[in-house]
Design an enzyme around this catalytic site. Structure first.
Site, PDB file in Angstrom:
ATOM      1  CG  PHE A   1    -143.825  71.162  22.656  1.00  0.00           C
ATOM      2  CD1 PHE A   1    -144.772  70.424  23.365  1.00  0.00           C
ATOM      3  CD2 PHE A   1    -144.199  72.422  22.213  1.00  0.00           C
ATOM      4  CE1 PHE A   1    -146.040  70.939  23.629  1.00  0.00           C
ATOM      5  CE2 PHE A   1    -145.462  72.945  22.464  1.00  0.00           C
ATOM      6  CZ  PHE A   1    -146.380  72.196  23.173  1.00  0.00           C
TER       7      PHE A   1
ATOM      8  CB  CYS B   1    -150.769  71.255  14.383  1.00  0.00           C
ATOM      9  SG  CYS B   1    -150.696  69.748  13.432  1.00  0.00           S
TER      10      CYS B   1
HETATM   11  P1  NAD Z   1    -141.862  76.376  18.129  1.00  0.00           P
HETATM   12  O1  NAD Z   1    -141.961  77.154  16.869  1.00  0.00           O
HETATM   13  O2  NAD Z   1    -141.698  77.107  19.399  1.00  0.00           O
HETATM   14  O3  NAD Z   1    -140.620  75.355  18.040  1.00  0.00           O
HETATM   15  C1  NAD Z   1    -140.415  74.548  16.892  1.00  0.00           C
HETATM   16  C2  NAD Z   1    -138.922  74.473  16.600  1.00  0.00           C
HETATM   17  O4  NAD Z   1    -138.452  75.754  16.199  1.00  0.00           O
HETATM   18  C3  NAD Z   1    -138.106  74.047  17.797  1.00  0.00           C
HETATM   19  O5  NAD Z   1    -137.144  73.114  17.371  1.00  0.00           O
HETATM   20  C4  NAD Z   1    -137.494  75.348  18.304  1.00  0.00           C
HETATM   21  O6  NAD Z   1    -136.208  75.162  18.832  1.00  0.00           O
HETATM   22  C5  NAD Z   1    -137.434  76.218  17.081  1.00  0.00           C
HETATM   23  N1  NAD Z   1    -137.753  77.634  17.368  1.00  0.00           N
HETATM   24  C6  NAD Z   1    -138.623  78.108  18.265  1.00  0.00           C
HETATM   25  N2  NAD Z   1    -138.707  79.451  18.185  1.00  0.00           N
HETATM   26  C7  NAD Z   1    -137.874  79.823  17.213  1.00  0.00           C
HETATM   27  C8  NAD Z   1    -137.552  81.078  16.639  1.00  0.00           C
HETATM   28  N3  NAD Z   1    -138.085  82.214  17.063  1.00  0.00           N
HETATM   29  N4  NAD Z   1    -136.662  81.099  15.636  1.00  0.00           N
HETATM   30  C9  NAD Z   1    -136.111  79.974  15.193  1.00  0.00           C
HETATM   31  N5  NAD Z   1    -136.406  78.754  15.698  1.00  0.00           N
HETATM   32  C10 NAD Z   1    -137.276  78.671  16.691  1.00  0.00           C
HETATM   33  O7  NAD Z   1    -143.124  75.407  18.168  1.00  0.00           O
HETATM   34  P2  NAD Z   1    -143.578  74.480  19.364  1.00  0.00           P
HETATM   35  O8  NAD Z   1    -144.103  75.321  20.457  1.00  0.00           O
HETATM   36  O9  NAD Z   1    -142.541  73.482  19.659  1.00  0.00           O
HETATM   37  O10 NAD Z   1    -144.797  73.686  18.677  1.00  0.00           O
HETATM   38  C11 NAD Z   1    -146.114  74.168  18.690  1.00  0.00           C
HETATM   39  C12 NAD Z   1    -146.486  74.814  17.368  1.00  0.00           C
HETATM   40  O11 NAD Z   1    -146.243  73.905  16.310  1.00  0.00           O
HETATM   41  C13 NAD Z   1    -147.963  75.170  17.273  1.00  0.00           C
HETATM   42  O12 NAD Z   1    -148.089  76.418  16.649  1.00  0.00           O
HETATM   43  C14 NAD Z   1    -148.537  74.074  16.403  1.00  0.00           C
HETATM   44  O13 NAD Z   1    -149.707  74.397  15.698  1.00  0.00           O
HETATM   45  C15 NAD Z   1    -147.397  73.836  15.468  1.00  0.00           C
HETATM   46  N6  NAD Z   1    -147.470  72.527  14.855  1.00  0.00           N
HETATM   47  C16 NAD Z   1    -147.830  72.468  13.549  1.00  0.00           C
HETATM   48  C17 NAD Z   1    -147.963  71.254  12.926  1.00  0.00           C
HETATM   49  C18 NAD Z   1    -148.349  71.164  11.486  1.00  0.00           C
HETATM   50  O14 NAD Z   1    -148.117  70.114  10.881  1.00  0.00           O
HETATM   51  N7  NAD Z   1    -148.916  72.219  10.906  1.00  0.00           N
HETATM   52  C19 NAD Z   1    -147.720  70.075  13.644  1.00  0.00           C
HETATM   53  C20 NAD Z   1    -147.352  70.174  14.986  1.00  0.00           C
HETATM   54  C21 NAD Z   1    -147.226  71.420  15.589  1.00  0.00           C
END
Ligand code: NAD
Length: 525
Positions: A176, A308
């Site tokens: 998100f 992130c």
């Molecule tokens: P999230 O893992 O909740 O969601 C990411 C995606 O995965 C979404 O499309 C969601 O629908 C799906 N999802 C969520 N939970 C899931 C599960 N249990 N099983 C399968 N799919 C699932 O992440 P978020 O809250 O949207 O984003 C924040 C996180 O992303 C933070 O941990 C941040 O550090 C990380 N992030 C990392 C980077 C990077 O490049 N390393 C960049 C941006 C964000």
């Protein structure tokens, strides 16, 4: 359009038709070149994080809709992969111009949509679009990026050369926090290489991806080359399991990323999984004090800490600890407000649940003995009392055993540790499981060099607080922040989305006929 979204006016028309008329606008699916209504019986609300008013609904796509989307990608693959590289390049040349026009134009729909659904300030939302645009601009160099290799005269009359070829249907699963930049890390690179693409944006911020899809269609991407589904776990598992999908790009949290890496890999797919972080900023006593304090404040609290690459942990080395009171004062000057309000520096968190989690991590720090130097809980944002706001918060005296140090907070919270010297700071960071980003603030070249060589983190800034690489390089988070072996964008991105075919050919002069069959292994010597 956005005003009418906020005022819930009907009917709504977004781009061609991303939203249908309804008292609460609904997000469409994008299947086979059409923005279509979902037949799903399951829908999720999309609240505005600054008010918690429901501004739209997103469907959990049905199995049939997901199958239709992937079938469309499969059908389009043959012609798209055979489309000349110059024609594919032209699509992305037009696309980068359309995105650029959207940023520059007064309407700025992409950035406004991000602020509306995600909460970040408008200026920051423009940065989100701009960093994604840079990846699209880079994709336009595909004619150089996709070059193969040749080696003539491997042996007499024999040459070897390689092609880079697309791999098939690829899929992207996005988080998100960067509604434009991260989807733009994914489908433009995948598609310009000749793959077709199935995108699943974050169900919390789907609007920006829909607008980006509309612009891509306007740029001339043929029907079926990009399809978009919405949903959560079922959509993710569908992507991990469907045999037509050959590669998955994921960005998000560790539980999801590790699950997707394991399930997708088990099914024989390539997976690149960028995950969580705990990024440390090391402050040396010889650093430029003014710059360092400004950079720390910006990188800890910008985007409400929901990056992130946020610098969420500061290690003050030796005498630099005396700067902490000034850091606290500077942090107090940030204005917490709804992202579309003039002068806002820190917007809301994505959800009430995220706010409650961040507040409980702050409390855990206090309970475990940290000092709360600035407390952003109970911040009062006039006119936005129902929003998910937490103000800049600073905890000092934090120890590695504390929960607020071990967990990624993903909010506007800076935790401060102290170290006697650089070695101690490096050892702290190398013992942390994450390896996404870090920064050192110093005016000493030898200190910077030692740090960049010894710290075990994928992306390092020297007097640069958020060292997200430009797209000619790759995003190289490591250790607990990444699974896979080929990173996003840059040369590695092209490698991820292509496979290599190697051709060895011999053209002999007519009189050089073989005297008989050679049954031994050819050594080509
Ligand atoms: P999230 O893992 O909740 O969601 C990411 C995606 O995965 C979404 O499309 C969601 O629908 C799906 N999802 C969520 N939970 C899931 C599960 N249990 N099983 C399968 N799919 C699932 O992440 P978020 O809250 O949207 O984003 C924040 C996180 O992303 C933070 O941990 C941040 O550090 C990380 N992030 C990392 C980077 C990077 O490049 N390393 C960049 C941006 C964000």
């Amino acid at each position: 359009i956005l005003r009418s979204l906020l005022n819930k006016k009907v009917p709504l028309q977004l781009g061609r038709v991303c939203y249908s008329s309804s008292s609460v606008p609904t997000t469409k699916l994008f299947i086979d070149g059409k923005f279509v209504d979902s037949n799903s019986s399951e829908w999720l609300d999309i609240p505005n994080p600054a008010t918690n008013e429901v501004i739209g609904r997103v469907p959990i796509a049905t199995q049939g809709e997901m199958l239709a989307a992937v079938d469309s990608c499969s059908r389009a693959f043959h012609s798209w992969s055979e489309t000349s590289i110059l024609s594919r390049q032209q699509v992305f040349l037009r696309y980068q111009q359309l995105i650029k026009d959207n940023i520059v134009r007064k309407t700025k729909e992409l950035a406004k949509m991000i602020t509306l659904e995600q909460g970040k300030t408008l200026a920051d939302a423009e940065g989100d679009v701009f960093r994604g645009l840079q990846v699209v601009e880079h994709a336009c160099s595909i004619t150089s990026l996709m070059l193969g290799e040749t080696l003539p005269s491997i042996t007499r009359d024999m040459d070897t050369y390689t092609y880079r070829l697309p791999i098939g249907v690829c899929a992207g699963i996005a988080p998100f926090n960067f509604p434009a930049m991260i989807p733009l890390w994914m489908f433009p690179i995948g598609m310009v290489c000749g793959n077709t693409y199935l995108m699943k944006p974050s169900e919390r911020v789907p609007g920006c991806t829909m607008l980006l899809a509309k612009l891509l269609q306007d740029a001339g991407a043929p029907d079926g080359t990009l399809n978009i589904i919405h949903g959560q776990h079922a959509a993710v598992n569908f992507i991990c399991d469907h045999p037509a999908i050959k590669a998955i790009s994921f960005v998000g949290s560790n539980p999801a990323g590790e699950h997707i890496y394991e399930r997708g890999s088990k099914n024989g797919k390539r997976v690149q999984s960028n995950m969580g972080a705990k990024n440390h900023g090391v402050v040396m006593p010889d650093a430029n004090k003014e710059n360092t304090i400004n950079q720390l404040v910006g990188a800890a609290f910008g985007a409400a800490g929901q990056r992130c690459m946020a610098l969420s942990t500061a290690i003050f080395v030796g005498e630099s600890r005396q700067w902490v009171p000034e850091l606290v004062e500077r942090s107090k000057s940030l204005r917490v407000n709804a992202g579309d309000q003039p002068g806002a520096d820190v917007g809301p968190l994505i959800s009430p649940q995220a706010k409650a989690r961040v507040e409980s991590l702050i409390q855990s720090g206090v309970d475990e003995g940290a000092n709360i130097l600035l407390d952003g809980r109970n911040v009062n944002v006039k006119g936005y009392e129902s929003g998910n706001f937490v103000g800049p918060t600073i905890l000092s005296g934090v120890k590695p055993s504390m929960k607020c140090y071990k967990e990624e907070i993903f909010g506007p919270v800076l935790v401060i540790l102290e170290a006697e010297n650089l070695d101690e700071a490096i050892s702290l960071i190398n013992n942390n499981p994450y390896g996404n980003g870090t920064a050192i603030f110093t005016t000493n070249g030898a200190t910077a060099r030692k740090y960049t060589h010894e710290v075990d983190v994928g992306q390092i800034g020297v007097n640069v607080p958020i060292p997200v690489p430009l797209p000619m390089f790759s995003f190289t988070g490591s250790r607990g922040s990444f699974r896979g072996d080929t990173n996003f964008y840059g040369k590695q991105g092209i490698q991820f989305y292509t496979q290599i075919k190697t051709v060895t050919s011999q053209w002999k002069a007519e009189d050089a006929t073989l005297s008989g069959p050679a049954v031994t292994m050819p050594t080509m010597g």
